[in-house]
Every structure is written in C-alpha cells, then in structure tokens.
Design a protein around this motif. Structure first.
Motif, PDB file in Angstrom:
ATOM      1  N   HIS A   1      10.698  -1.384   3.894  1.00 43.55           N
ATOM      2  CA  HIS A   1       9.259  -1.416   3.615  1.00 43.55           C
ATOM      3  C   HIS A   1       8.491  -1.962   4.814  1.00 43.55           C
ATOM      4  O   HIS A   1       7.424  -1.441   5.183  1.00 43.55           O
TER       5      HIS A   1
ATOM      6  N   SER B   1       0.838  -1.190   0.000  1.00 46.22           N
ATOM      7  CA  SER B   1       0.000   0.000   0.000  1.00 46.22           C
ATOM      8  C   SER B   1       0.882   1.253   0.000  1.00 46.22           C
ATOM      9  O   SER B   1       2.087   1.169   0.262  1.00 46.22           O
ATOM     10  N   PRO B   2       0.319   2.447  -0.267  1.00 47.37           N
ATOM     11  CA  PRO B   2       1.142   3.671  -0.342  1.00 47.37           C
ATOM     12  C   PRO B   2       1.994   3.919   0.899  1.00 47.37           C
ATOM     13  O   PRO B   2       3.141   4.363   0.781  1.00 47.37           O
ATOM     14  N   LEU B   3       1.467   3.633   2.081  1.00 44.00           N
ATOM     15  CA  LEU B   3       2.224   3.839   3.315  1.00 44.00           C
ATOM     16  C   LEU B   3       2.899   2.564   3.796  1.00 44.00           C
ATOM     17  O   LEU B   3       3.389   2.492   4.931  1.00 44.00           O
ATOM     18  N   LYS B   4       2.877   1.541   2.968  1.00 40.96           N
ATOM     19  CA  LYS B   4       3.616   0.284   3.185  1.00 40.96           C
ATOM     20  C   LYS B   4       3.053  -0.586   4.315  1.00 40.96           C
ATOM     21  O   LYS B   4       3.671  -1.561   4.719  1.00 40.96           O
TER      22      LYS B   4
ATOM     23  N   GLU C   1      -3.648   4.306   7.361  1.00 44.97           N
ATOM     24  CA  GLU C   1      -3.602   2.867   7.094  1.00 44.97           C
ATOM     25  C   GLU C   1      -3.520   2.061   8.392  1.00 44.97           C
ATOM     26  O   GLU C   1      -2.886   1.013   8.462  1.00 44.97           O
TER      27      GLU C   1
END
Length: 673
Positions: A96, A48-51, A111
């Motif tokens: 990540h 996801s964008p925020l990992k 998130e």
C-alpha cells in the motif's frame, strides 16, 4: 511473530471492546513488532483509491491544506513500517505504501501530493519518507523507473529550493537528501551540508540543542526524542562512514544528554508531559531506541537493561490508556483521551502517528543487548534531585513522585496554551499539565502549577509566559533553585523562586516563593497546585466528584469541593495556612498551603472545566487565593504537596510535615520587606 488478538471484524471498538494494542503482552522484539502491526492495521480502510493518502477519522482543520494533511497520514506511519522492515520484519500491507508513494509523486496523476511551497507541511513528511528510502531499498526499487524519477523531482528538487522555518524542520530536508543519496538518486550535498552546519548553531552545550537559533529558549521533546537528538543519531548511523567526525560528535552528545533525559521517565514508564506536541504520545521515548540503533556506548551508570526498561514500561503504560482511540481504532488528537483544547494548530487527524518514532527499536538487531538484556529500573542509580542548566529544569524523584521544576522556557511563536505548556512552575509524570478550555474565570483557566493574576475581579487571568531566569545554588552550596522574573502586567512585577523538596520527612513538598510588586494596579492572585482526578472510586459515589475528606474512606477534599456556581459557600474556603488538598484512592494526594505567616490568603478547590487536563478529563486544583493592593509589595510562600504512590492509606502521611523556608531565603525576604 506474536499473534495480535483479534477484535470485532473491521475493528469497530464498542463500549467494552479493548483495542488490540492493549492486549499484547509486551516483553520482546517480536511482541513489539505485533504492537506496531496493531497500530498500522486500523489505517488500512482509510487509504485513498490510489493509496497515496490516508484520511484518518476526524474532520478537523489545520493551518495547512487538506491534501497535506492526508500526505501526513500516509507518511508518518512510515517511521514504524520502515523500522520494522529494516529490522527484518514484514507487514502484509507494505505494498500500500509503495503504491501510494508512486502515485503521490506523479505530477500527472489524480492523487498527486502537490509541489511544496515555502514553509510547506509536505516538507515535514519528507523526513519519514527519506528515512524509509535510506533503510528499506525495496521501497526505492518498487517505485519503478518513472516513479523514482518523479520522487527525485518531488523530494529533492522541490525541497532544496524552498524556504523552511529556522527550527528542527531543517533536519527534515537533511533526511530528504539523505534518502535519495542512499539510493543513488539526485540530491544536493551542498544543501545537506549547509543545513547541518546551521543546525549546529542550535547546540547549547552539555549535550543539549535548542529548537531554534540564539534568543530562543525552547528545549522540549523536540530537542530529544521528537526530532533533534533522534535525527542526529539516525544520521550518525546512516552517514557515519562518510562523516565519521560529525557522527562521533552526535554520539558524544547523546552520551552526555542520556544521563539527563533518563530523569524524565518514572518507575511506571510514564514520561513527564512538557511543552508542545505531546500528542505524539509514545514518541517521547524514541531517543532510547535511537541510541541502541546508533550503537552508542552507554554512559555509566546506565545499562541496556535500564534503557530497555524505559522503552517497554513506557509503551506498556500507553497500553493502559484505552480512551486514546477512535471507534475505528486510529489514534485521536489528544493525549490520554481525545482533546482539541491541548492541540496545536498543526495537529491534523494524521499527526499523532509521529508516535511511530518509538518503533526505531525494531530496526535494532535481535542480538543487540537492548533486546538480550533483562529489564531494569534506572531509578535506584540516578540522583533523586538533579539541576539541568540548559533546559532550566530541576529534576526530582522523591516521595514516590517524579516531576520537574521549570523556569525561563517559552515557545518562539504564538501557540494555544503556550503559558501552560512552557510557563508552568512544575510538570509531573503523575499529574499532567492542564490547558485552558476557555478564558473566563479560574475554572476555565485551570491554573495547575501556575500563579494567575487578575485586575478585573477574577474574570480574566494572566500567568507566567515570558520570563528571565537563572539556575542558582544556595550560599552553602546545598540547594539548587530556579529564579525567574516576569511581568503579568506592565506595572506588576513578580519574582519567583522554585525550590525542590528536601529528602526526608518533608520530601512530598516543594516550595514556590513569589515576590509581587503591584506597582500600578490592584491584583487578585491564584496559586494552583497540581491537578488531580476529580472522580471518586468509592462504590457508593463512583464516577461522581470527590466528596468532603473522610479519613475512614481515604478519599475526598478539604475544604469542600463545590460547583462552579456557588463560590460564595463558606464551607468551600479554608485559611491559607490550613491549606487545601484532594485525595484520590488510586491517584494519590495533592495540596497547597500558605507558609508566609502574617499574610492571610485563603484556600479552596478549583473545579476545573472538563477536558482541561491531558490525562484526567475531570480534575480539581487545590488553590491559594489572595489580593495585593495597588502599590503593595508582598511575599507569598507556598508549599505544594504531592504524593502519587505508595500505600493509599498514607497518601496524606506527609501533609502535616510542613517544610521550612531555608535560612538564606528568609534573609532575602526579610531584607526586602
């Protein structure tokens, strides 16, 4: 580190593009590190964008929420990553996971993983996270002060307040607390101790633990490699200084059970699929890396060369399973190929990464004899037949065939295909079990190594699911066997005897003997052998269904294999004493024949519906069929043949060498007839 062969940019697997996982020559610690990297890299595009989450390819739903599914996606690979880092290895995208954990536990973040509720799937994923914290301090440090505080609240405070299933899940809370404890975080020693004390009630003796409390008989890979034994050994390693007595007990159990568990792996490295969650694939072998990690002294006659061989041969076999990947290179739900029929309702697209448990060996120092020993085979030193009282199994390695006979086990809750996963009579490393892709006619029920009974003319079938059973020995003390009693219908009673092969000319046969009392209704019966690949390898018919047996070609079936819509074809049936068999040029031969004499059953080949078997997407099942009239009591004696290895020209070499029913069992049959 061994260089990973590069596939197309972005790892888009095409018609003939092999996965990098399959291209690594596996023989050393370094090559195993590369193998793990090839497993982790395809996940990177799906962060996801925020990992904080990984959304693996596949839009399938599970019994828990989508957020938990994506938390599963990021946490399960931690089993492998943490082992790699703990053993001194490195991974280019470790950041990540650290970034993802920090954002996932931030209650104000976009998130946030969500606060766990009772019996929440998030609790399961706390186990690899707790282990990673315990063995890789850099993760804890990398979270920063706020991230560590958020993690304490999410990992410790939440899970310690919630209810959990009375199963191996309790170990997951133990590791959540242990990970915090190892880093000086807030944890509950009282909850940790209480959970382990309760888990001790699962212990049944001889090294074996059950996956649940008294009254449940479920000893599958969760009892060994997936959870209980595996986590006991990790706990012994990580908490042994604080609890030396408990650690010593866990190690002692591992020593006892190791001599049993070695029987579940054949010479090629394949394990015997049995029970649920086999979609975790190579996690089946994690017990063996864990005994090295926990510094266990191996029980004779096992050696570290044998243990290393079990692990590396197992992973090499999985390297040959080229259909288990998505086109993006991630693991699919299934076994040797994508298969939702065999999946449990808790299998999300990220679930298969529990397989990363197998990489615990990477946390073992390079100087350990696990790594410095030469590979050896464990089979020359193990007994070819071994009864295991606790799981209710008789283990067999004879006639090139590694398999087990089973009675009495059952999952403690409703599960898709549970009768096939636990109630089958035999489970083989060469011929995996089959599950029903539908519930209409034998073709859909796919009754491999099962006896089915139908009271409606063959539309719906009932098989063994719940049974009372015991492991017994013949009066002369020479023959172990399993006895189970079960009721497919309330007024139909079955007693089944399972006898292992006898070394010698008939060692490719085992016996299955049924006493059936159709007290209240007439029933049709179908007794299935192992399922075998139903795709020809011959040039002129390659990929098509097997043709009629041709001795000059060394492949085919007897009687003729027909389609699902022409069952009345006379040449598709044979007398039960003659039996039915199928021979495949690379997979061997399987068959079944009736040995009861005067009772006439018929034999045929059931063309099982596609994707019913775990390993082969197209299979056929040699089957004996008969009818028991209302009020009748009958004995069925079935000889089940299997020869998966050796000279292909001799696959049927033992077919005509029919075993005899032992005298003690003949007396039982005669006295009750």
């Amino acid at each position: 580190m061994t260089e990973i062969p590069k596939g197309p940019q972005g790892l888009n697997l095409g018609y003939s593009t092999p996965h990098p996982f399959s291209l690594i020559p596996l023989s050393s610690r370094e090559s195993m590190q590369a193998l793990l990297t090839s497993l982790l890299d395809p996940l990177l595009p799906f962060f996801s964008p925020l990992k904080s989450r990984i959304k693996c390819p596949g839009a399938t739903a599970v019994r828990f929420d989508q957020s938990a599914s994506e938390v599963e996606g990021i946490c399960r690979p931690l089993w492998g990553l943490a082992c790699l880092l703990a053993g001194g290895g490195s991974y280019h995208a470790t950041g990540h996971w650290i970034e993802g954990i920090r954002n996932g536990v931030d209650p104000d973040g976009e998130e946030y993983w969500g606060y766990p509720r009772d019996n929440d799937q998030r609790m399961v994923e706390m186990c690899p996270l707790g282990f990673a914290l315990a063995v890789v301090p850099e993760i804890w440090e990398g979270l920063g002060e706020k991230g560590r505080r958020d993690l304490e609240n999410w990992l410790g405070n939440s899970v310690n307040e919630k209810n959990m299933p009375d199963t191996n899940w309790l170990w997951f809370r133990v590791f959540a607390n242990l990970g915090l404890k190892k880093n000086g975080g807030k944890y509950s020693q009282e909850r940790l101790d209480r959970d382990i004390e309760h888990l001790e009630t699962f212990y049944r003796g001889e090294g074996w633990s059950n996956d649940g409390p008294e009254g449940i008989h479920q000893m599958d890979y969760y009892s060994s490699s997936f959870a209980i034994h595996f986590l006991q050994l990790l706990y012994a390693k990580l908490a042994g200084e604080d609890e030396p007595a408990r650690a010593a007990e866990f190690k002692k159990r591992a020593q006892m059970v190791a001599l049993d568990l070695a029987h579940y792996y054949d010479e090629e490295g394949r394990s015997i699929p049995f029970g649920r969650s086999v979609g975790y694939r190579f996690a089946m072998v994690s017990f063996w890396g864990a005994i090295a990690y926990a510094d266990i002294e191996l029980p004779a006659p096992l050696t570290w060369g044998m243990v290393k061989g079990i692990v590396l041969r197992h992973l090499r076999w999985w390297q040959t399973q080229h259909d288990m990947w998505t086109s993006s290179g991630t693991l699919t739900i299934g076994y040797s190929y994508p298969n939702m029929y065999m999946a449990e309702n808790y299998n999300s697209p990220g679930s298969p990464y529990w397989a990363c448990l197998a990489f615990i060996a990477l946390a073992v120092p390079a100087t350990h004899p696990f790594w410095t020993s030469q590979e050896e085979s464990h089979w020359p030193v193990l007994p070819p037949i071994k009864p295991l009282p606790q799981p209710g199994h008789i283990m067999v390695n004879l006639g090139t065939h590694t398999f087990l006979l089973s009675s009495g086990q059952a999952c403690s809750y409703p599960m898709k295909g549970t009768h096939a996963k636990y109630g089958g009579f035999a489970y083989s490393s060469s011929y995996a079990y089959s599950v029903p892709p539908g519930l209409f006619t034998l073709e859909q029920y796919a009754l491999a190594s099962q006896l089915g009974l139908s009271d409606d003319g063959g539309e719906y079938w009932k098989t063994r699911r719940l049974s009372t059973s015991h492991l017994a020995t013949s009066p002369d003390g020479t023959t172990p066997h399993l006895v189970s009693e079960w009721n497919p219908f309330p007024d139909v009673h079955v007693k089944t005897y399972l006898l292992p092969p006898v070394p010698g000319p008939t060692e490719n046969y085992h016996l299955r003997v049924h006493f059936i009392h159709a007290e209240g209704r007439e029933v049709m019966t179908a007794d299935g052998s192992f399922a075998i690949c139903n795709e020809s390898t011959l040039r002129e018919s390659k990929g098509r269904y097997l043709d009629l047996w041709d001795e000059t070609k060394g492949e085919g079936t007897s009687p003729k294999l027909i389609g699902n819509y022409d069952l009345a074809t006379p040449e598709a049936w044979a007398d039960g004493e003659r039996g039915a068999f199928a021979v495949h040029r690379t997979k061997g031969a399987v068959g079944i024949r009736a040995l009861e004499g005067e009772r006439k059953r018929r034999a045929n080949l059931v063309n099982a519906d596609p994707n019913s078997n775990l390993v082969e997407s197209r299979t056929t099942i040699p089957t004996l069929q008969g009818t028991v009239k209302k009020g009748e009591k009958v004995w069925y004696v079935s000889g089940i043949y299997a020869r998966p290895g050796g000279d292909p020209n001799e696959f049927l070499g033992g077919w005509e060498k029919v075993p005899e029913v032992p005298g003690w069992l003949r007396e039982v049959i005669e006295q009750s007839s």
